[in-house]
Motif scaffolding. Sequence first.
Motif, PDB file in Angstrom:
ATOM      1  N   LEU A 104       0.837  -1.186   0.000  1.00 50.81           N
ATOM      2  CA  LEU A 104       0.000   0.000   0.000  1.00 50.81           C
ATOM      3  C   LEU A 104       0.879   1.245   0.000  1.00 50.81           C
ATOM      4  CD1 LEU A 104      -2.799   1.412   0.494  1.00 50.81           C
ATOM      5  CD2 LEU A 104      -2.356   1.104   2.945  1.00 50.81           C
ATOM      6  N   THR A 105       0.508   2.227  -0.814  1.00 53.24           N
ATOM      7  CA  THR A 105       1.206   3.513  -0.832  1.00 53.24           C
ATOM      8  C   THR A 105       0.193   4.626  -0.596  1.00 53.24           C
ATOM      9  OG1 THR A 105       2.907   2.717  -2.353  1.00 53.24           O
ATOM     10  CG2 THR A 105       2.618   5.092  -2.191  1.00 53.24           C
ATOM     11  N   VAL A 106       0.481   5.499   0.362  1.00 57.31           N
ATOM     12  CA  VAL A 106      -0.336   6.680   0.635  1.00 57.31           C
ATOM     13  C   VAL A 106       0.569   7.893   0.536  1.00 57.31           C
ATOM     14  CG1 VAL A 106      -1.736   7.904   2.340  1.00 57.31           C
ATOM     15  CG2 VAL A 106      -1.909   5.405   2.146  1.00 57.31           C
ATOM     16  N   ARG A 107       0.198   8.850  -0.289  1.00 61.47           N
ATOM     17  CA  ARG A 107       1.040  10.017  -0.513  1.00 61.47           C
ATOM     18  C   ARG A 107       0.575  11.211   0.319  1.00 61.47           C
ATOM     19  NH1 ARG A 107       4.692   8.965  -4.182  1.00 61.47           N
ATOM     20  NH2 ARG A 107       4.361   7.189  -5.578  1.00 61.47           N
ATOM     21  N   ALA A 108       1.462  12.162   0.490  1.00 59.88           N
ATOM     22  CA  ALA A 108       1.149  13.357   1.271  1.00 59.88           C
ATOM     23  C   ALA A 108      -0.090  14.042   0.706  1.00 59.88           C
ATOM     24  CB  ALA A 108       2.334  14.322   1.256  1.00 59.88           C
ATOM     25  N   GLY A 109      -1.014  14.378   1.591  1.00 57.61           N
ATOM     26  CA  GLY A 109      -2.240  15.041   1.190  1.00 57.61           C
ATOM     27  C   GLY A 109      -3.369  14.108   0.828  1.00 57.61           C
ATOM     28  N   ASP A 110      -3.122  12.800   0.820  1.00 52.84           N
ATOM     29  CA  ASP A 110      -4.189  11.839   0.547  1.00 52.84           C
ATOM     30  C   ASP A 110      -5.158  11.772   1.726  1.00 52.84           C
ATOM     31  OD1 ASP A 110      -3.156  11.175  -1.901  1.00 52.84           O
ATOM     32  OD2 ASP A 110      -2.448   9.181  -1.324  1.00 52.84           O
ATOM     33  N   ALA A 111      -6.393  11.388   1.431  1.00 53.27           N
ATOM     34  CA  ALA A 111      -7.391  11.071   2.455  1.00 53.27           C
ATOM     35  C   ALA A 111      -7.924   9.690   2.117  1.00 53.27           C
ATOM     36  CB  ALA A 111      -8.509  12.096   2.480  1.00 53.27           C
ATOM     37  N   VAL A 112      -7.561   8.707   2.900  1.00 53.14           N
ATOM     38  CA  VAL A 112      -7.814   7.302   2.577  1.00 53.14           C
ATOM     39  C   VAL A 112      -8.690   6.668   3.640  1.00 53.14           C
ATOM     40  CG1 VAL A 112      -6.737   5.054   2.163  1.00 53.14           C
ATOM     41  CG2 VAL A 112      -5.573   7.147   1.429  1.00 53.14           C
ATOM     42  N   ALA A 113      -9.708   5.931   3.208  1.00 50.85           N
ATOM     43  CA  ALA A 113     -10.519   5.126   4.109  1.00 50.85           C
ATOM     44  C   ALA A 113     -10.122   3.668   3.959  1.00 50.85           C
ATOM     45  CB  ALA A 113     -11.998   5.292   3.785  1.00 50.85           C
ATOM     46  N   VAL A 114      -9.977   2.983   5.080  1.00 46.30           N
ATOM     47  CA  VAL A 114      -9.725   1.546   5.082  1.00 46.30           C
ATOM     48  C   VAL A 114     -10.999   0.881   5.579  1.00 46.30           C
ATOM     49  CG1 VAL A 114      -8.308  -0.342   5.944  1.00 46.30           C
ATOM     50  CG2 VAL A 114      -7.274   1.896   5.507  1.00 46.30           C
ATOM     51  N   LEU A 115     -11.671   0.144   4.694  1.00 43.96           N
ATOM     52  CA  LEU A 115     -12.963  -0.462   4.982  1.00 43.96           C
ATOM     53  C   LEU A 115     -12.849  -1.971   5.073  1.00 43.96           C
ATOM     54  CD1 LEU A 115     -15.286   1.494   2.526  1.00 43.96           C
ATOM     55  CD2 LEU A 115     -15.383   1.611   5.015  1.00 43.96           C
ATOM     56  N   ASP A 125      -6.792  21.233   3.996  1.00 42.06           N
ATOM     57  CA  ASP A 125      -5.670  22.085   4.392  1.00 42.06           C
ATOM     58  C   ASP A 125      -4.322  21.388   4.232  1.00 42.06           C
ATOM     59  OD1 ASP A 125      -7.265  24.240   5.013  1.00 42.06           O
ATOM     60  OD2 ASP A 125      -7.433  23.732   7.136  1.00 42.06           O
ATOM     61  N   GLY A 126      -4.326  20.148   3.734  1.00 46.46           N
ATOM     62  CA  GLY A 126      -3.082  19.456   3.432  1.00 46.46           C
ATOM     63  C   GLY A 126      -2.723  18.303   4.349  1.00 46.46           C
ATOM     64  N   GLN A 127      -3.538  18.053   5.391  1.00 49.53           N
ATOM     65  CA  GLN A 127      -3.231  16.969   6.321  1.00 49.53           C
ATOM     66  C   GLN A 127      -3.494  15.613   5.671  1.00 49.53           C
ATOM     67  OE1 GLN A 127      -2.145  17.073   9.815  1.00 49.53           O
ATOM     68  NE2 GLN A 127      -1.808  14.950   9.199  1.00 49.53           N
ATOM     69  N   THR A 128      -2.518  14.724   5.728  1.00 48.09           N
ATOM     70  CA  THR A 128      -2.708  13.348   5.264  1.00 48.09           C
ATOM     71  C   THR A 128      -3.514  12.594   6.312  1.00 48.09           C
ATOM     72  OG1 THR A 128      -0.559  13.466   4.174  1.00 48.09           O
ATOM     73  CG2 THR A 128      -1.548  11.271   4.436  1.00 48.09           C
ATOM     74  N   VAL A 129      -4.592  11.945   5.866  1.00 48.26           N
ATOM     75  CA  VAL A 129      -5.532  11.305   6.782  1.00 48.26           C
ATOM     76  C   VAL A 129      -5.792   9.871   6.333  1.00 48.26           C
ATOM     77  CG1 VAL A 129      -7.877  11.369   7.739  1.00 48.26           C
ATOM     78  CG2 VAL A 129      -6.681  13.515   7.251  1.00 48.26           C
ATOM     79  N   VAL A 130      -5.750   8.936   7.291  1.00 48.95           N
ATOM     80  CA  VAL A 130      -6.191   7.566   7.053  1.00 48.95           C
ATOM     81  C   VAL A 130      -7.270   7.252   8.076  1.00 48.95           C
ATOM     82  CG1 VAL A 130      -5.557   5.121   7.059  1.00 48.95           C
ATOM     83  CG2 VAL A 130      -3.990   6.808   6.092  1.00 48.95           C
ATOM     84  N   VAL A 131      -8.462   6.915   7.594  1.00 48.25           N
ATOM     85  CA  VAL A 131      -9.602   6.613   8.449  1.00 48.25           C
ATOM     86  C   VAL A 131      -9.899   5.123   8.357  1.00 48.25           C
ATOM     87  CG1 VAL A 131     -12.030   7.087   8.928  1.00 48.25           C
ATOM     88  CG2 VAL A 131     -10.558   8.915   8.050  1.00 48.25           C
ATOM     89  N   VAL A 132      -9.833   4.441   9.482  1.00 44.14           N
ATOM     90  CA  VAL A 132     -10.175   3.023   9.548  1.00 44.14           C
ATOM     91  C   VAL A 132     -11.613   2.920  10.037  1.00 44.14           C
ATOM     92  CG1 VAL A 132      -9.640   0.806  10.633  1.00 44.14           C
ATOM     93  CG2 VAL A 132      -7.791   2.358   9.982  1.00 44.14           C
TER      94      VAL A 132
END
Length: 236
Positions: free
Chosen positions: A28-39, A192-199
Amino acid sequence: MTTAPVIELRDVSRAYDDGPPALVDASLTVRAGDAVAVLGPSGSGKSTLLNLIAGLDRPDSGTVTVDGVRVEELGEAGAARYRRAKIGMVFQFFNLLDDLNVEDNVVLPARLAGMGRRAAHRRAGELLESLGVDRHAGAFPGRLSGGERQRVAVARALMNRPPLLLADEPTGALDSASGEDVSRLLRELNADGQTVVVVTHDLALARSCTTRTIRLADGRITADAASGTVAVEPAR
């Protein structure tokens, strides 16, 4: 210009005791500024994935790199320093300390990281104001609503300016109105630029505050797509 990865997992597997693997060959790759949900449903590997990224657990195989740090190589003390510097965590049940007031809860990560008292309280005040809960700075968490407590938890998570914000079922303990409020907050932080991962197991939350959805089943990443689109199987 290519944005450098904040998270990079390569062929990560983790099993516990004699049970089935909790995670299998996850990349898995998540880049700066991404907003990713893990479902995924219970037992799909969501919590294991989050714990590996946060340095709370180690993989049996594979590599976990977060903001340039090889997380699986860290010892206990190194992992604690890593979390203070690189990770902000928001939990379903807030995990605020009931015997500290709101401001002192928010200040705590900065003080543990060595920030001076005056600078830490100034930073906490700015965060509480920006999140709309500064009027509660002297109150204790038990006197706040669930939505207000989650805003305080977000302020604490952002205290050390982490490159990565991890949110574990952040609306799971909230009523629908407070849940929508937190979802909007996560969306604004990402804007605003925060990288976020939501589980989460909540598809509506994923659609409302993220731009990409990762699906897990039986410890495997089964799909990766833009939120709100039809997810496709990843290439093998």
